[in-house]
Design an enzyme around this catalytic site. Structure first.
Site, PDB file in Angstrom:
ATOM      1  N   PRO A   1       5.049  -0.064  -2.467  1.00  0.00           N
ATOM      2  CA  PRO A   1       5.337  -0.996  -3.863  1.00  0.00           C
ATOM      3  C   PRO A   1       6.839  -0.515  -4.262  1.00  0.00           C
ATOM      4  CG  PRO A   1       2.905  -0.413  -3.830  1.00  0.00           C
ATOM      5  CD  PRO A   1       3.725   0.575  -2.547  1.00  0.00           C
TER       6      PRO A   1
ATOM      7  N   VAL B   1       0.885  -1.143  -0.017  1.00  0.00           N
ATOM      8  CA  VAL B   1       0.064  -0.053  -0.002  1.00  0.00           C
ATOM      9  C   VAL B   1       0.845   1.273   0.011  1.00  0.00           C
ATOM     10  CG1 VAL B   1      -1.664   1.293   1.268  1.00  0.00           C
ATOM     11  CG2 VAL B   1      -1.852  -1.244   1.141  1.00  0.00           C
ATOM     12  N   CYS B   2       0.412   2.339  -0.842  1.00  0.00           N
ATOM     13  CA  CYS B   2       1.123   3.713  -0.614  1.00  0.00           C
ATOM     14  C   CYS B   2       2.425   3.570  -1.196  1.00  0.00           C
ATOM     15  CB  CYS B   2       0.949   4.052   0.734  1.00  0.00           C
ATOM     16  SG  CYS B   2       1.403   6.042   0.979  1.00  0.00           S
ATOM     17  N   ILE B   3       3.572   3.831  -0.593  1.00  0.00           N
ATOM     18  CA  ILE B   3       4.859   3.631  -0.940  1.00  0.00           C
ATOM     19  C   ILE B   3       5.595   2.569  -0.892  1.00  0.00           C
ATOM     20  CG2 ILE B   3       6.124   4.543   1.322  1.00  0.00           C
ATOM     21  CD1 ILE B   3       7.131   5.766  -2.253  1.00  0.00           C
TER      22      ILE B   3
ATOM     23  N   THR C   1      -1.766  -0.586  -4.196  1.00  0.00           N
ATOM     24  CA  THR C   1      -2.868   0.691  -4.268  1.00  0.00           C
ATOM     25  C   THR C   1      -2.369   2.044  -4.026  1.00  0.00           C
ATOM     26  OG1 THR C   1      -5.140   1.479  -3.868  1.00  0.00           O
ATOM     27  CG2 THR C   1      -3.804   0.503  -2.093  1.00  0.00           C
TER      28      THR C   1
END
Length: 215
Positions: free
Chosen positions: A139, A135-137, A190
């Site tokens: 990835p 999630v968020c950063i 996401t």
């Protein structure tokens, strides 16, 4: 009932796990019929940020596991206790802690390395064919975990997207309300607060992410 390991990276958007993302992840897991156990690395976090001013606090240190326990209401275990065989999937909420305490992307950029214990565990999930949600950063670690060519998203930030591509991933643009799935790698990502302007916006994408991970 699916059982999911959730790895937290501290407590607080600027130096740990993003609290809203973490809580929303747990809420969505419950809403969608899964159980979970939280884990965090038992190590000192990169630094401590005053969340009122956004500035580093000189001379103060905090432990990632102890801080993450605030979110998990004490129901959390050291990352070294996580056995892949006990879980069906892995989920990692964002916040700068993911880029500071689980890896060093925040300071090293494309020369990033992933914290050893976390990398070993995440790769174990991947090699076992078990789905992973980032999630968020978080990835930015996709290619390190799942290999070159892994498709993922952090939304539409051009600089971070370019870094993901430079590290061997393939960035996909994504609105805040959606998630992106690399079916071959069993990875779901996401943007959450990379794009979200409200808790409800973050919830929409995290809900989609959790749904795809459990699917």
């Amino acid at each position: 009932m699916a059982k999911v390991a959730v790895v937290l990276s501290g407590c607080g958007v600027y130096d740990g796990a993003e609290i809203n993302e973490a809580v929303l992840t747990l809420l969505c897991l419950e809403q969608q019929g899964a159980s979970y156990q939280c884990f965090a690395p038992d190590r000192e976090q990169l630094h401590v940020i005053n969340h009122l001013t956004g500035e580093p606090v000189e001379g103060e240190t905090r432990n990632v596991l102890v801080e993450a326990a605030r979110i998990a209401r004490g129901n959390i275990k050291p990352l070294t206790d996580l056995d892949t065989a006990d879980f069906d999937a892995l989920l990692v909420p964002g916040g700068f802690g993911a880029a500071k305490n689980l890896c060093d992307f925040a300071v090293a950029g494309t020369e990033m390395t992933v914290q050893g214990d976390f990398l070993s565990i995440a790769q174990s999930f991947h090699q076992s064919g078990k789905p992973i949600g980032l999630v968020c950063i978080a990835p930015v670690m996709s290619a390190a975990i799942c290999g070159a060519g892994t498709r993922c998203t952090i939304g539409d930030d051009a600089e971070v997207a370019a870094a993901i591509n430079a590290m061997g991933g393939q960035h996909l643009a994504c609105p805040v309300s959606e998630a992106r799935v690399d079916a071959e790698k069993k990875l779901v990502t996401t943007p959450a607060y990379m794009l979200a302007g409200s808790v409800s916006e973050a919830y929409s994408g995290i809900s989609a992410c959790v749904k795809e991970v459990l699917a």
